[in-house]
Design an enzyme around this catalytic site. Structure first.
Site, PDB file in Angstrom:
ATOM      1  N   ARG A   1       0.824  -1.214   0.000  1.00  0.00           N
ATOM      2  CA  ARG A   1       0.000   0.000   0.000  1.00  0.00           C
ATOM      3  C   ARG A   1       0.862   1.270   0.000  1.00  0.00           C
ATOM      4  NH1 ARG A   1      -5.535  -1.708   2.034  1.00  0.00           N
ATOM      5  NH2 ARG A   1      -6.163   0.434   2.314  1.00  0.00           N
TER       6      ARG A   1
ATOM      7  N   TYR B   1       0.847   4.349  -2.465  1.00  0.00           N
ATOM      8  CA  TYR B   1      -0.261   5.291  -2.259  1.00  0.00           C
ATOM      9  C   TYR B   1      -0.082   6.053  -0.953  1.00  0.00           C
ATOM     10  CZ  TYR B   1      -5.219   6.782  -2.004  1.00  0.00           C
ATOM     11  OH  TYR B   1      -6.386   7.502  -1.914  1.00  0.00           O
TER      12      TYR B   1
ATOM     13  N   LYS C   1       1.051   9.880  -0.785  1.00  0.00           N
ATOM     14  CA  LYS C   1       0.166  10.935  -0.278  1.00  0.00           C
ATOM     15  C   LYS C   1       0.811  11.686   0.886  1.00  0.00           C
ATOM     16  CE  LYS C   1      -3.700  10.420  -2.813  1.00  0.00           C
ATOM     17  NZ  LYS C   1      -4.472  11.459  -3.487  1.00  0.00           N
TER      18      LYS C   1
ATOM     19  N   ASN D   1     -13.020   7.069   3.621  1.00  0.00           N
ATOM     20  CA  ASN D   1     -13.748   6.294   2.609  1.00  0.00           C
ATOM     21  C   ASN D   1     -15.040   6.981   2.177  1.00  0.00           C
ATOM     22  OD1 ASN D   1     -12.068   4.473   4.343  1.00  0.00           O
ATOM     23  ND2 ASN D   1     -12.615   3.010   2.750  1.00  0.00           N
TER      24      ASN D   1
ATOM     25  N   PHE E   1     -19.521  -5.001  -3.073  1.00  0.00           N
ATOM     26  CA  PHE E   1     -20.659  -5.618  -2.376  1.00  0.00           C
ATOM     27  C   PHE E   1     -21.980  -5.306  -3.101  1.00  0.00           C
ATOM     28  CE2 PHE E   1     -18.796  -6.059   2.245  1.00  0.00           C
ATOM     29  CZ  PHE E   1     -17.813  -6.901   1.747  1.00  0.00           C
TER      30      PHE E   1
ATOM     31  N   ARG F   1     -14.536   0.482   8.805  1.00  0.00           N
ATOM     32  CA  ARG F   1     -14.359   1.699   8.011  1.00  0.00           C
ATOM     33  C   ARG F   1     -15.523   2.627   8.356  1.00  0.00           C
ATOM     34  NH1 ARG F   1     -10.312  -0.776   7.277  1.00  0.00           N
ATOM     35  NH2 ARG F   1      -9.131  -1.101   5.354  1.00  0.00           N
TER      36      ARG F   1
HETATM   37  P1  NAD Z   1     -11.020   7.580  -9.052  1.00  0.00           P
HETATM   38  O1  NAD Z   1     -10.040   6.507  -9.362  1.00  0.00           O
HETATM   39  O2  NAD Z   1     -12.444   7.368  -9.380  1.00  0.00           O
HETATM   40  O3  NAD Z   1     -10.580   8.955  -9.703  1.00  0.00           O
HETATM   41  C1  NAD Z   1      -9.246   9.308  -9.919  1.00  0.00           C
HETATM   42  C2  NAD Z   1      -9.162   9.999 -11.281  1.00  0.00           C
HETATM   43  O4  NAD Z   1      -7.803  10.379 -11.530  1.00  0.00           O
HETATM   44  C3  NAD Z   1      -9.578   9.081 -12.438  1.00  0.00           C
HETATM   45  O5  NAD Z   1     -10.469   9.755 -13.281  1.00  0.00           O
HETATM   46  C4  NAD Z   1      -8.262   8.775 -13.137  1.00  0.00           C
HETATM   47  O6  NAD Z   1      -8.434   8.505 -14.517  1.00  0.00           O
HETATM   48  C5  NAD Z   1      -7.476  10.044 -12.870  1.00  0.00           C
HETATM   49  N1  NAD Z   1      -6.029   9.854 -12.943  1.00  0.00           N
HETATM   50  C6  NAD Z   1      -5.287   8.852 -12.382  1.00  0.00           C
HETATM   51  N2  NAD Z   1      -3.986   9.040 -12.672  1.00  0.00           N
HETATM   52  C7  NAD Z   1      -3.905  10.163 -13.429  1.00  0.00           C
HETATM   53  C8  NAD Z   1      -2.829  10.869 -14.037  1.00  0.00           C
HETATM   54  N3  NAD Z   1      -1.553  10.435 -13.949  1.00  0.00           N
HETATM   55  N4  NAD Z   1      -3.103  11.995 -14.752  1.00  0.00           N
HETATM   56  C9  NAD Z   1      -4.383  12.428 -14.876  1.00  0.00           C
HETATM   57  N5  NAD Z   1      -5.443  11.797 -14.337  1.00  0.00           N
HETATM   58  C10 NAD Z   1      -5.198  10.677 -13.607  1.00  0.00           C
HETATM   59  O7  NAD Z   1     -10.839   7.880  -7.483  1.00  0.00           O
HETATM   60  P2  NAD Z   1     -11.700   8.804  -6.505  1.00  0.00           P
HETATM   61  O8  NAD Z   1     -12.298   7.922  -5.506  1.00  0.00           O
HETATM   62  O9  NAD Z   1     -12.554   9.737  -7.284  1.00  0.00           O
HETATM   63  O10 NAD Z   1     -10.528   9.610  -5.782  1.00  0.00           O
HETATM   64  C11 NAD Z   1     -10.206  10.932  -6.156  1.00  0.00           C
HETATM   65  C12 NAD Z   1      -9.122  11.450  -5.226  1.00  0.00           C
HETATM   66  O11 NAD Z   1      -9.574  11.421  -3.870  1.00  0.00           O
HETATM   67  C13 NAD Z   1      -7.826  10.645  -5.262  1.00  0.00           C
HETATM   68  O12 NAD Z   1      -6.738  11.525  -5.213  1.00  0.00           O
HETATM   69  C14 NAD Z   1      -7.887   9.808  -4.015  1.00  0.00           C
HETATM   70  O13 NAD Z   1      -6.601   9.506  -3.527  1.00  0.00           O
HETATM   71  C15 NAD Z   1      -8.653  10.714  -3.067  1.00  0.00           C
HETATM   72  N6  NAD Z   1      -9.347   9.938  -2.042  1.00  0.00           N
HETATM   73  C16 NAD Z   1     -10.461   9.224  -2.338  1.00  0.00           C
HETATM   74  C17 NAD Z   1     -11.093   8.469  -1.358  1.00  0.00           C
HETATM   75  C18 NAD Z   1     -12.346   7.669  -1.623  1.00  0.00           C
HETATM   76  O14 NAD Z   1     -12.842   6.986  -0.708  1.00  0.00           O
HETATM   77  N7  NAD Z   1     -12.926   7.719  -2.798  1.00  0.00           N
HETATM   78  C19 NAD Z   1     -10.570   8.443  -0.051  1.00  0.00           C
HETATM   79  C20 NAD Z   1      -9.410   9.170   0.205  1.00  0.00           C
HETATM   80  C21 NAD Z   1      -8.821   9.927  -0.793  1.00  0.00           C
HETATM   81  N1  UDP Z   2     -13.025  -5.489   1.326  1.00  0.00           N
HETATM   82  C1  UDP Z   2     -13.736  -6.667   1.430  1.00  0.00           C
HETATM   83  N2  UDP Z   2     -14.270  -7.188   0.287  1.00  0.00           N
HETATM   84  C2  UDP Z   2     -14.151  -6.585  -0.924  1.00  0.00           C
HETATM   85  C3  UDP Z   2     -13.437  -5.374  -1.012  1.00  0.00           C
HETATM   86  C4  UDP Z   2     -12.885  -4.861   0.145  1.00  0.00           C
HETATM   87  O1  UDP Z   2     -13.883  -7.243   2.510  1.00  0.00           O
HETATM   88  O2  UDP Z   2     -14.697  -7.131  -1.913  1.00  0.00           O
HETATM   89  C5  UDP Z   2     -12.471  -4.906   2.571  1.00  0.00           C
HETATM   90  C6  UDP Z   2     -11.003  -4.508   2.491  1.00  0.00           C
HETATM   91  O3  UDP Z   2     -10.160  -5.600   2.788  1.00  0.00           O
HETATM   92  C7  UDP Z   2     -10.937  -3.425   3.549  1.00  0.00           C
HETATM   93  C8  UDP Z   2     -12.320  -2.761   3.484  1.00  0.00           C
HETATM   94  O4  UDP Z   2     -13.178  -3.705   2.856  1.00  0.00           O
HETATM   95  O5  UDP Z   2     -10.772  -3.976   4.823  1.00  0.00           O
HETATM   96  C9  UDP Z   2     -12.328  -1.459   2.675  1.00  0.00           C
HETATM   97  O6  UDP Z   2     -11.707  -1.723   1.435  1.00  0.00           O
HETATM   98  P1  UDP Z   2     -11.609  -0.637   0.274  1.00  0.00           P
HETATM   99  O7  UDP Z   2     -10.738  -1.211  -0.786  1.00  0.00           O
HETATM  100  O8  UDP Z   2     -12.955  -0.182  -0.113  1.00  0.00           O
HETATM  101  O9  UDP Z   2     -10.915   0.628   0.972  1.00  0.00           O
HETATM  102  P2  UDP Z   2      -9.601   0.815   1.852  1.00  0.00           P
HETATM  103  O10 UDP Z   2      -9.045  -0.495   2.272  1.00  0.00           O
HETATM  104  O11 UDP Z   2      -8.656   1.570   0.989  1.00  0.00           O
HETATM  105  O12 UDP Z   2     -10.106   1.588   3.023  1.00  0.00           O
END
Ligand code: NAD
Ligand code: UDP
Length: 314
Positions: free
Chosen positions: A142, A145, A149, A174, A191, A211
């Site tokens: 992990r 990432y 970040k 999340n 899910f 979560r």
């Molecule tokens: P997502 O994967 O749906 O969106 C990410 C977008 O970035 C995609 O459209 C992808 O094509 C684009 N992308 C990836 N690499 C790129 C690059 N090199 N150049 C240009 N575009 C690029 O993810 P998301 O859930 O919408 O997340 C958006 C942001 O929020 C991310 O930075 C992620 O780390 C952050 N974030 C999301 C969550 C969550 O739960 N969704 C939680 C914490 C942080």
């Molecule tokens: N997870 C799971 N089944 C799935 C996908 C994810 O049990 O099909 C679990 C995963 O192992 C983690 C939690 O759900 O403990 C959240 O996973 P997700 O990938 O959504 O987010 P993150 O781990 O980055 O918080």
């Protein structure tokens, strides 16, 4: 007042909602995305708006545009995708952040970084407060990432201290909702699609890990509020819904809400999977007057309805 706003990752899950909200608020939006995990479908309802401009571009490469605000979201967020090409993930976060910070400097623009609860790693403090420095494995699967970040936050703070740049760091927990892709691999999209197809629900590990899930509309509200703060406030600030749930109960809830016949199966827990995660959001409540308004059942029902339309055609 109308602003020219750049959204990187604007064709992704969160980014597409942000673009729509910024347009609704009367802004001009430049959406930059390389469509790695994002999709044109997420923004197709926006492309006819003359204030919307899509640029297919990889943010690891330099970008020259005029703008007053930058939301830096570009980065795959699902473990399945950010681990596919971990070197590229780290490069997207690091080079992408530097390119966007340089662009902000040239434009004297405000810039917001989509950071993450992952910077806390497998946390030893619960719920997580912003002052906690985290418990991250720097060499695990992990890390591309999590550590990416973390160094991005460092760059943001150093551009603020060294160049007086107006930066905002949001630690997103999340988040879920419409526009998550079906094969995204994250727990809620997995899910829900499994439940709608009456397939086995795949719990990784015992399902005792927790979560806290925030509905996307709540998150977008916080993003706009954070961008509107004055230069003195940089964050980092936690944004998420403190309603904590374990993954087993989440599976039961989704089976119930989707009226599904799915069975639950237990699979291997991925390495370094955090055991507990819940944001302390006191800072957001005090400084942004923000707190989530959509409870988990309501948000899940909306998300299930979205997935019904796109994955089962109901
Ligand atoms: P997502 O994967 O749906 O969106 C990410 C977008 O970035 C995609 O459209 C992808 O094509 C684009 N992308 C990836 N690499 C790129 C690059 N090199 N150049 C240009 N575009 C690029 O993810 P998301 O859930 O919408 O997340 C958006 C942001 O929020 C991310 O930075 C992620 O780390 C952050 N974030 C999301 C969550 C969550 O739960 N969704 C939680 C914490 C942080
Ligand atoms: N997870 C799971 N089944 C799935 C996908 C994810 O049990 O099909 C679990 C995963 O192992 C983690 C939690 O759900 O403990 C959240 O996973 P997700 O990938 O959504 O987010 P993150 O781990 O980055 O918080």
């Amino acid at each position: 007042m109308k602003k020219r706003v750049l959204v990187t990752g604007g064709a992704g899950f969160i980014g597409s909602h942000l673009c729509a909200r910024l347009l609704d608020d009367g802004n001009e939006v430049i959406c930059v995305d390389n469509l790695f995990t994002g999709s044109f479908d997420n923004i197709k309802h926006l492309v006819d708006d003359p204030s919307f401009n899509f640029i297919e571009h990889d943010i690891t490469k330099e970008l020259k545009v005029k703008c007053e605000q930058i939301y830096n979201l570009a980065c795959p967020a699902s473990p399945k995708y950010y681990q596919k090409d971990p070197i590229k993930t780290a490069m997207t976060i690091v080079y992408g952040s530097i390119n966007m910070l340089e662009l902000a400097k040239e434009n004297n623009a405000k810039i917001l970084q989509a950071s993450t609860s992952e910077i806390y790693g497998d946390p030893l403090i619960h719920p997580q407060i912003e002052k906690y420095w985290g418990n991250v494995n720097p060499i695990g699967i992990r890390s591309c990432y999590d550590e990416g970040k973390r160094i991005a936050e460092t760059f943001f703070m150093d551009y603020h201290r060294q160049y007086d740049l107006d930066v905002k760091i949001m630690r997103i927990f999340n988040t879920y909702g419409a526009h998550m892709s079906i094969d995204d691999g994250r727990v809620i999209s997995n899910f829900i699609t499994q439940a709608l197809r009456n397939e086995d629900i795949t719990i990784y590990g015992s399902g005792k890990q927790t979560r806290s899930f925030c509905y996307v509309d709540d998150l977008i509200g916080a993003m706009i509020k954070l961008m509107d703060t004055n230069k003195a406030f940089t964050g980092p600030i936690n944004i998420g819904n403190p309603e904590e749930i374990d993954i087993y109960r989440l599976a039961l809830k989704i089976i119930d809400l989707a009226d599904s016949k799915s069975n639950i199966i237990f699979c291997d827990l991925p390495k370094d999977d955090p055991m507990r995660r819940k944001p302390n959001i006191e800072l957001a409540q005090q400084l942004l007057a923000w707190q989530p308004t959509v409870d988990l059942d309501t948000g899940l029902l909306k998300t299930i309805n979205y997935f019904k339309r796109i994955c089962v055609g109901q």
